[in-house]
Design an enzyme around this catalytic site. Structure first.
Site, PDB file in Angstrom:
ATOM      1  N   TRP A 150       0.755  -1.078   0.080  1.00 48.11           N
ATOM      2  CA  TRP A 150       0.137   0.029   0.090  1.00 48.11           C
ATOM      3  C   TRP A 150       0.956   1.191  -0.047  1.00 48.11           C
ATOM      4  CZ3 TRP A 150      -1.654   2.466   4.927  1.00 48.11           C
ATOM      5  CH2 TRP A 150      -2.856   3.592   4.653  1.00 48.11           C
ATOM      6  N   ASP A 231      -0.395  -5.517   9.165  1.00 42.91           N
ATOM      7  CA  ASP A 231      -1.457  -4.467   8.897  1.00 42.91           C
ATOM      8  C   ASP A 231      -2.714  -5.095   8.432  1.00 42.91           C
ATOM      9  OD1 ASP A 231      -2.837  -2.291   8.177  1.00 42.91           O
ATOM     10  OD2 ASP A 231      -1.457  -1.706   6.378  1.00 42.91           O
ATOM     11  N   LYS A 267     -13.166  -1.100   5.805  1.00 41.05           N
ATOM     12  CA  LYS A 267     -13.484  -1.884   4.909  1.00 41.05           C
ATOM     13  C   LYS A 267     -14.534  -3.071   5.205  1.00 41.05           C
ATOM     14  CE  LYS A 267      -9.969   0.372   3.653  1.00 41.05           C
ATOM     15  NZ  LYS A 267      -9.226   0.898   2.273  1.00 41.05           N
TER      16      LYS A 267
HETATM   17  C1  LIG Z   1      -2.929  -2.357   3.471  1.00 40.05           C
HETATM   18  C2  LIG Z   1      -3.775  -1.215   4.002  1.00 40.05           C
HETATM   19  N1  LIG Z   1      -3.357  -0.718   5.231  1.00 40.05           N
HETATM   20  C3  LIG Z   1      -4.184   0.233   5.798  1.00 40.05           C
HETATM   21  C4  LIG Z   1      -4.927   1.046   5.016  1.00 40.05           C
HETATM   22  C5  LIG Z   1      -5.754   2.241   5.577  1.00 40.05           C
HETATM   23  O1  LIG Z   1      -6.985   1.953   5.792  1.00 40.05           O
HETATM   24  P1  LIG Z   1      -7.972   2.952   6.765  1.00 40.05           P
HETATM   25  O2  LIG Z   1      -8.744   3.644   5.838  1.00 40.05           O
HETATM   26  O3  LIG Z   1      -8.403   1.992   7.636  1.00 40.05           O
HETATM   27  O4  LIG Z   1      -7.006   4.187   7.301  1.00 40.05           O
HETATM   28  C6  LIG Z   1      -5.358   0.636   3.960  1.00 40.05           C
HETATM   29  C7  LIG Z   1      -6.401   1.376   2.787  1.00 40.05           C
HETATM   30  O5  LIG Z   1      -6.376   1.463   1.703  1.00 40.05           O
HETATM   31  C8  LIG Z   1      -4.475  -0.632   3.203  1.00 40.05           C
HETATM   32  O6  LIG Z   1      -4.745  -0.848   2.041  1.00 40.05           O
END
Ligand SMILES: Cc1ncc(COP(=O)(O)O)c(C=O)c1O
Length: 431
Positions: A150, A231, A267
């Site tokens: 990400w 994560d 999500k």
């Molecule tokens: C791998 C990963 N970690 C963390 C996040 C962050 O998500 P949040 O919207 O909960 O901050 C995302 C969002 O796209 C993600 O894909």
């Protein structure tokens, strides 16, 4: 005095303190790749445009959905008065329930209080807090990130002044895991390194290690004394089963690792706008847990005080109320199954159209994203000719593929890849 001020000084001072001079050196920040896709999508007036950039689940009209479990929880907490004293109680309940979700309902670390957990501003905030914690207590350490990952992971650890290294993860030829190179990188990293791992539904590739591979990774981490930081942004989206998707974490737990987890409910509960997340760090004992929690709280307090309470009250209710939790499990299963069905439909449609390319990876990959293998040129063509938007790396957010747009999408992919193939043949012929 008055006359003096009004006549000369005030005007010349105003001229010298011209507002422009303060910010002349500030240039625009680079655009976030996903926001750039959304901007281009919004600017397109075409009525049948499709946004496959943002990693969020959509209904058949392409609209964000509110899960039934969230509506039920809203009803239950509607009369709550979120006073200060309530917030502490809600927060500890939220942290405990979140920890059980990743470490297990009957996990000893939760029962014995051997973890430090705090609520965070969604997954991003949880990663950011951990990065800051890492810098403060391991100032000379680095973070090892999968290649690719990400995109914001790079920014988060950079802003915390933690240098990064990447480790091999994805193999562009097989469009699967480059396991041998991954293990080599884990072996060659200095003992006691920090590694960020996606336990399920890897973003952006949709490629996850198998249980056997996780077992081997965990064993090597043990030998090398590496710290695994998970994560967990898409729990439930890989298999449709929240427990199944925590398997990688449980493997590390069974092997006796101390681990960290950044959890997001953006999500899997569709609570993106509420920014609900949890950071937890496992410890050897309760004394360590108390110390680490107090440090994390201090880091959070200087960044943003404390996070909002409404979202965590919703999540706490969903996780702790058996009936609402059961609704949530069913809804997660439904979303994951829908995404799997869309994967199969895109692949079938491409094969039926006679595409000479191999599209097996669409169904081999799991979770919210399909790392399609489309080239930047093909991605551009999809936007220009078909009004279909995705990030330049060819990542398709499967959450945005619906029964209504799936055939149009497959047809467009077939057209642009066939066009590119023809161009390549022509190029090779004339060279
Ligand atoms: C791998 C990963 N970690 C963390 C996040 C962050 O998500 P949040 O919207 O909960 O901050 C995302 C969002 O796209 C993600 O894909």
């Amino acid at each position: 005095m008055w006359r003096y001020l009004r006549r000369g000084i005030s005007t010349s001072t105003r001229a010298r303190a011209s507002p422009c001079s303060w910010w002349d050196h500030v240039t625009p920040a680079p655009k976030d790749p996903v926001n750039a896709v959304t901007e281009a999508f919004l600017a397109d007036p075409c009525p049948y445009k499709i946004n496959l950039g943002v990693g969020a689940y959509r209904d058949d009209e392409g609209k964000p959905i509110v899960l039934q479990c969230v509506r039920e929880a809203e009803g239950k907490i509607a009369a709550t008065n979120f006073l200060e004293s309530t917030s502490t109680a809600v927060s500890s309940k939220f942290v405990e329930e979140s920890a059980k979700l990743v470490y297990g309902e009957d996990s000893d670390v939760v029962k014995e209080g051997r973890f430090a957990g705090i609520q965070a501003l969604s997954g991003t905030g949880a990663c950011r807090l951990f990065a800051e914690f890492q810098k403060r207590f391991f100032p000379d350490s680095r973070i090892y990130l999968p290649d690719p990952t990400w995109s914001n992971h790079h920014n988060i650890w950079r802003d915390a002044h933690v240098p990064e290294r990447t480790f091999h993860y994805y193999h562009p030829d097989s469009k699967g895991l480059n396991f041998v190179a991954l293990m080599d990188d884990v072996k060659n990293a200095p003992d006691g390194s920090f590694f960020l791992l996606h336990p399920c539904a890897h973003n952006p590739t949709g490629v996850d290690p198998s249980d056997e591979q996780w077992q081997q990774i965990s064993s090597l981490f043990k030998v090398k004394n590496h710290f695994p930081f998970f994560d967990v942004a898409y729990q439930g989206f890989a298999s449709g089963d929240l427990e199944r998707d925590a398997r990688a974490i449980r493997i590390f737990l069974e092997d006796g690792h101390l681990i960290g987890c950044a959890q997001s409910f953006a999500k899997n509960m569709g609570l993106y706008g509420h920014r609900v997340g949890c950071l937890s760090v496992l410890c050897n004992n309760k004394i360590q847990a108390v110390a680490i929690k107090s440090q994390l709280q201090q880091i959070a307090s200087t960044m943003y005080g404390s996070p909002p309470i409404h979202g965590i009250a919703l999540v706490s209710k969903i996780l702790s109320h058996p009936d609402i939790r059961a609704i949530w499990h069913k809804e997660v299963k439904f979303m994951a199954t829908h995404v799997q069905r869309m994967r199969a439909t895109v692949r079938e449609a491409l094969e039926k159209l006679g595409s000479p390319l191999n599209w097996q990876h669409i169904t081999n990959q799991v979770g919210m994203f399909c790392f399609s293998g489309l080239t930047p040129n093909e991605v551009d063509l999809l936007a220009k000719e078909f009004h279909i938007y995705m990030t330049k790396d060819g990542r398709i957010s499967m959450g945005g593929v619906t029964a209504k747009n799936v055939d149009y999408l497959a047809n467009a992919i077939h057209e642009v890849t066939a066009f590119d193939q023809d161009a390549k043949i022509l190029h090779n012929f004339s060279a």
